[in-house]
Motif scaffolding. Structure first.
Motif, mmCIF file in Angstrom:
data_model
loop_
_atom_site.group_PDB
_atom_site.id
_atom_site.type_symbol
_atom_site.label_atom_id
_atom_site.label_comp_id
_atom_site.label_asym_id
_atom_site.label_seq_id
_atom_site.Cartn_x
_atom_site.Cartn_y
_atom_site.Cartn_z
ATOM 1 N N LEU A 102 -13.857 -27.809 26.873
ATOM 2 C CA LEU A 102 -14.727 -28.635 27.692
ATOM 3 C C LEU A 102 -14.629 -28.225 29.157
ATOM 4 O O LEU A 102 -13.549 -27.899 29.650
ATOM 5 N N ASP A 103 -15.753 -28.271 29.848
ATOM 6 C CA ASP A 103 -15.810 -27.972 31.273
ATOM 7 C C ASP A 103 -15.328 -29.198 32.035
ATOM 8 O O ASP A 103 -15.992 -30.233 32.023
ATOM 9 N N ASP A 154 -16.306 -37.147 33.050
ATOM 10 C CA ASP A 154 -15.987 -38.292 33.897
ATOM 11 C C ASP A 154 -14.466 -38.488 33.877
ATOM 12 O O ASP A 154 -13.762 -37.835 33.101
ATOM 13 N N PRO A 155 -13.926 -39.368 34.728
ATOM 14 C CA PRO A 155 -12.466 -39.523 34.797
ATOM 15 C C PRO A 155 -11.796 -39.878 33.461
ATOM 16 O O PRO A 155 -10.717 -39.371 33.154
ATOM 17 N N VAL A 156 -12.421 -40.737 32.673
ATOM 18 C CA VAL A 156 -11.843 -41.101 31.373
ATOM 19 C C VAL A 156 -11.829 -39.889 30.447
ATOM 20 O O VAL A 156 -10.834 -39.610 29.781
ATOM 21 N N GLN A 157 -12.934 -39.163 30.407
ATOM 22 C CA GLN A 157 -13.007 -37.969 29.565
ATOM 23 C C GLN A 157 -11.996 -36.920 30.013
ATOM 24 O O GLN A 157 -11.426 -36.217 29.184
#
Length: 91
Positions: A8-9, A14-17
């Motif tokens: 993943l880039d 987002d912060p959670v991801q």
């Protein structure tokens, strides 16, 4: 071709991801590898485009619905895996 892997880039998360990045990558990679094996095992001469779509569908089917809904892979990379399946380069 070696086993396919999802990376993943971090700039697109987002912060959670970002906090869950490792676990998400592991789950996505596992689903992609299982899908690759199923598609490879049942490959019967279909065109690359169809193999690529089957690969995407099978990968999404192997994911939790919420993760599958947000999974938008680089289709060029997915099609590279499909080409490897068509050419019998995936072991």
């Amino acid at each position: 071709m070696s086993e396919p892997h999802v990376t993943l880039d971090p700039s697109a998360l987002d912060p959670v991801q970002q906090k869950l990045r490792g676990a998400l990558e592991d789950q996505l990679t596992s689903a992609l590898q299982a899908a690759t094996e199923r598609v490879r095992a049942s490959y019967a001469g279909e065109p690359v485009e169809q193999v690529c779509q089957r690969l995407l569908d099978e990968t999404r089917a192997g994911l939790h619905p919420d993760i599958a809904a947000g999974f938008n892979p680089d289709m060029d990379e997915f099609c590279r895996v499909a080409v490897a399946i068509v050419r019998s380069e995936v072991s």
